[in-house]
Scaffold this motif. Structure first.
Motif, short mmCIF file in Angstrom:
data_model
loop_
_atom_site.label_atom_id
_atom_site.label_comp_id
_atom_site.label_asym_id
_atom_site.label_seq_id
_atom_site.Cartn_x
_atom_site.Cartn_y
_atom_site.Cartn_z
N LYS A 7 0.85 -1.21 0.00
CA LYS A 7 0.00 0.00 0.00
C LYS A 7 0.88 1.26 0.00
O LYS A 7 0.65 2.18 -0.78
CB LYS A 7 -0.94 -0.01 1.20
CG LYS A 7 -1.88 1.18 1.26
CD LYS A 7 -2.84 1.03 2.43
CE LYS A 7 -3.69 2.23 2.67
NZ LYS A 7 -4.57 2.63 1.61
N GLU A 11 1.15 4.12 -2.93
CA GLU A 11 0.95 5.55 -2.63
C GLU A 11 2.15 6.37 -3.10
O GLU A 11 1.97 7.45 -3.66
CB GLU A 11 0.68 5.74 -1.14
CG GLU A 11 -0.68 5.22 -0.71
CD GLU A 11 -0.88 5.15 0.79
OE1 GLU A 11 0.11 5.30 1.55
OE2 GLU A 11 -2.04 4.93 1.21
N GLU A 98 -3.59 2.87 -6.23
CA GLU A 98 -4.46 2.59 -5.08
C GLU A 98 -5.91 2.46 -5.53
O GLU A 98 -6.64 1.58 -5.08
CB GLU A 98 -4.30 3.70 -4.03
CG GLU A 98 -4.91 3.37 -2.70
CD GLU A 98 -4.33 2.12 -2.04
OE1 GLU A 98 -5.11 1.42 -1.36
OE2 GLU A 98 -3.14 1.85 -2.21
N GLY A 99 -6.32 3.31 -6.46
CA GLY A 99 -7.68 3.23 -6.99
C GLY A 99 -7.92 1.94 -7.74
O GLY A 99 -8.99 1.34 -7.65
N HIS A 102 -8.33 -0.87 -5.21
CA HIS A 102 -9.62 -0.76 -4.53
C HIS A 102 -10.77 -1.14 -5.47
O HIS A 102 -11.71 -1.83 -5.06
CB HIS A 102 -9.83 0.64 -3.96
CG HIS A 102 -10.99 0.72 -3.03
ND1 HIS A 102 -10.99 0.12 -1.79
CD2 HIS A 102 -12.20 1.29 -3.17
CE1 HIS A 102 -12.16 0.32 -1.21
NE2 HIS A 102 -12.91 1.03 -2.03
N ALA A 105 -10.79 -4.87 -5.75
CA ALA A 105 -11.31 -5.46 -4.51
C ALA A 105 -12.83 -5.30 -4.45
O ALA A 105 -13.55 -6.23 -4.04
CB ALA A 105 -10.64 -4.81 -3.30
N ARG A 106 -13.34 -4.14 -4.86
CA ARG A 106 -14.80 -3.92 -4.86
C ARG A 106 -15.49 -4.87 -5.84
O ARG A 106 -16.56 -5.39 -5.55
CB ARG A 106 -15.12 -2.47 -5.22
CG ARG A 106 -14.88 -1.50 -4.07
CD ARG A 106 -15.28 -0.09 -4.43
NE ARG A 106 -16.70 0.07 -4.69
CZ ARG A 106 -17.63 0.24 -3.76
NH1 ARG A 106 -17.30 0.27 -2.49
NH2 ARG A 106 -18.90 0.40 -4.10
N ASP A 133 -22.79 -0.42 0.26
CA ASP A 133 -21.42 0.08 0.31
C ASP A 133 -20.74 -0.32 1.61
O ASP A 133 -19.57 -0.70 1.61
CB ASP A 133 -21.38 1.60 0.16
CG ASP A 133 -21.43 2.04 -1.29
OD1 ASP A 133 -21.14 1.20 -2.17
OD2 ASP A 133 -21.74 3.22 -1.55
N GLU A 137 -17.39 -2.68 1.79
CA GLU A 137 -16.17 -2.26 2.47
C GLU A 137 -15.81 -3.23 3.60
O GLU A 137 -14.63 -3.55 3.80
CB GLU A 137 -16.29 -0.83 3.00
CG GLU A 137 -16.39 0.22 1.91
CD GLU A 137 -15.23 0.20 0.92
OE1 GLU A 137 -14.06 0.01 1.32
OE2 GLU A 137 -15.49 0.38 -0.29
N ILE A 140 -14.36 -6.31 2.00
CA ILE A 140 -12.98 -6.06 1.56
C ILE A 140 -12.03 -6.12 2.75
O ILE A 140 -11.00 -6.78 2.69
CB ILE A 140 -12.87 -4.69 0.84
CG1 ILE A 140 -13.59 -4.75 -0.50
CG2 ILE A 140 -11.41 -4.28 0.65
CD1 ILE A 140 -13.77 -3.40 -1.18
N ARG A 141 -12.39 -5.44 3.84
CA ARG A 141 -11.55 -5.44 5.03
C ARG A 141 -11.32 -6.85 5.57
O ARG A 141 -10.21 -7.20 5.95
CB ARG A 141 -12.19 -4.59 6.14
CG ARG A 141 -11.80 -3.15 6.16
CD ARG A 141 -12.23 -2.46 7.45
NE ARG A 141 -13.60 -2.75 7.87
CZ ARG A 141 -14.68 -2.15 7.39
NH1 ARG A 141 -14.57 -1.20 6.48
NH2 ARG A 141 -15.89 -2.46 7.83
N ARG A 145 -8.41 -8.43 1.62
CA ARG A 145 -7.12 -7.80 1.91
C ARG A 145 -5.92 -8.72 1.67
O ARG A 145 -4.97 -8.32 1.02
CB ARG A 145 -7.13 -7.31 3.34
CG ARG A 145 -5.89 -6.58 3.75
CD ARG A 145 -6.00 -5.99 5.12
NE ARG A 145 -7.16 -6.49 5.81
CZ ARG A 145 -7.20 -6.85 7.08
NH1 ARG A 145 -6.12 -6.76 7.80
NH2 ARG A 145 -8.30 -7.29 7.65
#
Length: 153
Positions: A7, A11, A98-99, A102, A105-106, A133, A137, A140-141, A145
């Motif tokens: 991560k 970034e 990062e997008g 994500h 993952a979504r 949503d 999330e 995903i958490r 991960r």
């Protein structure tokens, strides 16, 4: 590499690549960068060939290969140096790294949650419409991960 280190790496790369957006500013001229820079400098093909230590017909082939997007990076770097330029090479994400992670993952979370919701609906155990949503999330958490999100197409 651990998830937190990945991560942080994403970034850092996102920060380094941000100044390169929007990428349309770097779209090659119709006949390629080599030809555009050479013409702007007023350098003939023969002069450019001498600087590259090649025969003049090779210049037309080099410029055509850039125009056709078949040029090798090594060749492009040599051409840039002969034109007193620096080749800048980068992969610039359309969104951000990062997008992209994500979003992937979504996508996995939605697919899995849809499967579960469908099964529960078939078994008449449907849950009331809690915030999708929030469920995504949370999924995903808790589930995505540590998983390799790039295994599937």
């Amino acid at each position: 590499m651990k998830p937190e280190a990945r991560k942080r790496a994403r970034e850092r790369l996102d920060q380094r690549l941000a100044p390169l957006k929007p990428t349309d500013r770097f779209r090659a001229p119709p006949k390629g960068w080599v030809r555009a820079v050479r013409d702007a400098l007023g350098m003939s093909g023969v002069q450019f060939a001498r600087r590259l230590h090649v025969r003049p017909p090779s210049i037309a082939a080099l410029e055509a290969s850039e125009e056709n997007e078949t040029i090798q990076i090594k060749t492009l770097r040599r051409a840039a140096e002969a034109l007193d330029c620096t080749l800048v090479y980068a992969l610039v994400p359309n969104d951000s790294l990062e997008g992209a992670v994500h979003a992937r993952a979504r996508k996995i979370a939605f697919r899995e949650l849809d499967r579960v919701a469908h099964t529960m609906k078939l078994e008449a155990q449907e849950t009331p419409g809690t915030g999708m949503d929030e469920r995504v999330e949370a999924y995903i958490r808790n589930n995505v991960r540590d998983r390799d999100i790039w295994d599937e197409p």
